[in-house]
Design an enzyme around this catalytic site. Structure first.
Site, short mmCIF file in Angstrom:
data_model
loop_
_atom_site.label_atom_id
_atom_site.label_comp_id
_atom_site.label_asym_id
_atom_site.label_seq_id
_atom_site.Cartn_x
_atom_site.Cartn_y
_atom_site.Cartn_z
N HIS A 133 0.83 -1.20 0.00
CA HIS A 133 0.00 0.00 0.00
C HIS A 133 0.87 1.26 0.00
O HIS A 133 2.08 1.20 0.23
CB HIS A 133 -0.91 0.03 1.24
CG HIS A 133 -2.08 -0.90 1.14
ND1 HIS A 133 -1.98 -2.23 1.39
CD2 HIS A 133 -3.38 -0.67 0.81
CE1 HIS A 133 -3.17 -2.81 1.24
NE2 HIS A 133 -4.03 -1.89 0.88
N LYS A 137 -1.11 4.98 4.53
CA LYS A 137 -2.03 4.05 5.20
C LYS A 137 -1.60 3.89 6.65
O LYS A 137 -0.42 3.66 6.94
CB LYS A 137 -2.03 2.69 4.48
CG LYS A 137 -3.04 1.70 5.04
CD LYS A 137 -3.13 0.46 4.16
CE LYS A 137 -4.06 -0.59 4.74
NZ LYS A 137 -5.41 -0.08 4.96
#
Length: 248
Positions: A133, A137
């Site tokens: 990611h 995040k």
């Protein structure tokens, strides 16, 4: 007309949900709230479904407040634990007419990858999960990866498989987090959005299942599907996973 309110409306994901609702036939954007706003503004009188797209530190309190107000809720925020889910179930016991849906992932590709992994798990000796990611995040590993690992572990138990083989003698953390006996590795890298690889291995062979979401627009069909299903009134109580609404 389904009236949709968005909690976390000013965030990147929340903003995408607002725009999608506004551009979707049969839906109407009702309320948008964000940090510092009063959730009491969202009521059954103005909202059929609220969508929570916030952060793990506040989403539980948001959901509990919406349940107490009698508002059906779709949750895209990750970071859920068994303890938090139990609190939601307890609150729903007092409001049995309310529906809460929690999605580890809204991307259809990710949901299918998770489903396929559960099918494949019993055929392989080894299994590991890698999730990748963007560096903004806030939780690791992702809720999707946790859900995938738990599904793999459950399939292995049903098949009577033992522990995944691993003779590592020293580990400074490089082997990742172990979730239900499955190693899960988290990568945070600028330029990525949301990606997952599930690796299965036997002697002489490997199966790789990979799902890539390159843009937040990939999540919107899943969000809209969840909103429609929750608004239908057919799913009172707690539902987890978009696979519950797909013909799998």
């Amino acid at each position: 007309m389904i009236r949709v309110s968005v909690v976390g409306a000013h965030g990147r994901m929340g903003g995408n949900v607002v725009k999608t609702v506004q551009g979707t036939e049969g839906m109407e954007f009702a309320k948008g709230v964000d940090a510092g706003d009063d959730l009491a503004a969202i009521t059954p009188e103005n909202t059929d479904v609220a969508v929570d797209i916030t952060v793990p530190s506040v989403t539980l309190n948001n959901v509990l407040a919406l349940i107490s107000q009698g508002v059906n809720t779709v949750v895209g925020t990750t970071g859920w634990t068994d303890d938090k889910l139990d609190k939601v179930r307890k609150a729903l016991d007092e409001h049995p007419e309310v529906s809460v849906f929690i999605a580890p992932n809204f991307a259809i590709s990710a949901v299918l990858a998770d489903h396929f992994a559960g099918i494949a798990a019993k055929y392989f000796e080894s299994a590991e999960v890698i999730e990748l990611h963007h560096p903004d995040k806030v939780d690791a590993p992702s809720g999707t990866a946790i859900h995938t690992a738990e599904g793999i572990a459950a399939a292995r138990r049903r098949a009577g498989l033992g522990e995944v083989p691993d003779n590592t003698q020293s580990d400074g953390g490089s082997r990742g987090q172990v979730i239900d006996g499955v190693h899960v590795h988290a990568v945070r890298l600028r330029g990525l959005n949301a990606h997952e690889e599930v690796l299965f291995g036997n002697a002489g062979e490997q199966l790789v299942i990979r799902a890539d979401s390159f843009d937040r627009s990939s999540f919107m069909p899943g969000v809209m599907l969840a909103v429609r299903e929750v608004a239908s009134g057919k799913h009172a109580g707690l539902t987890i996973g978009l696979d519950s609404f797909l013909d799998l």
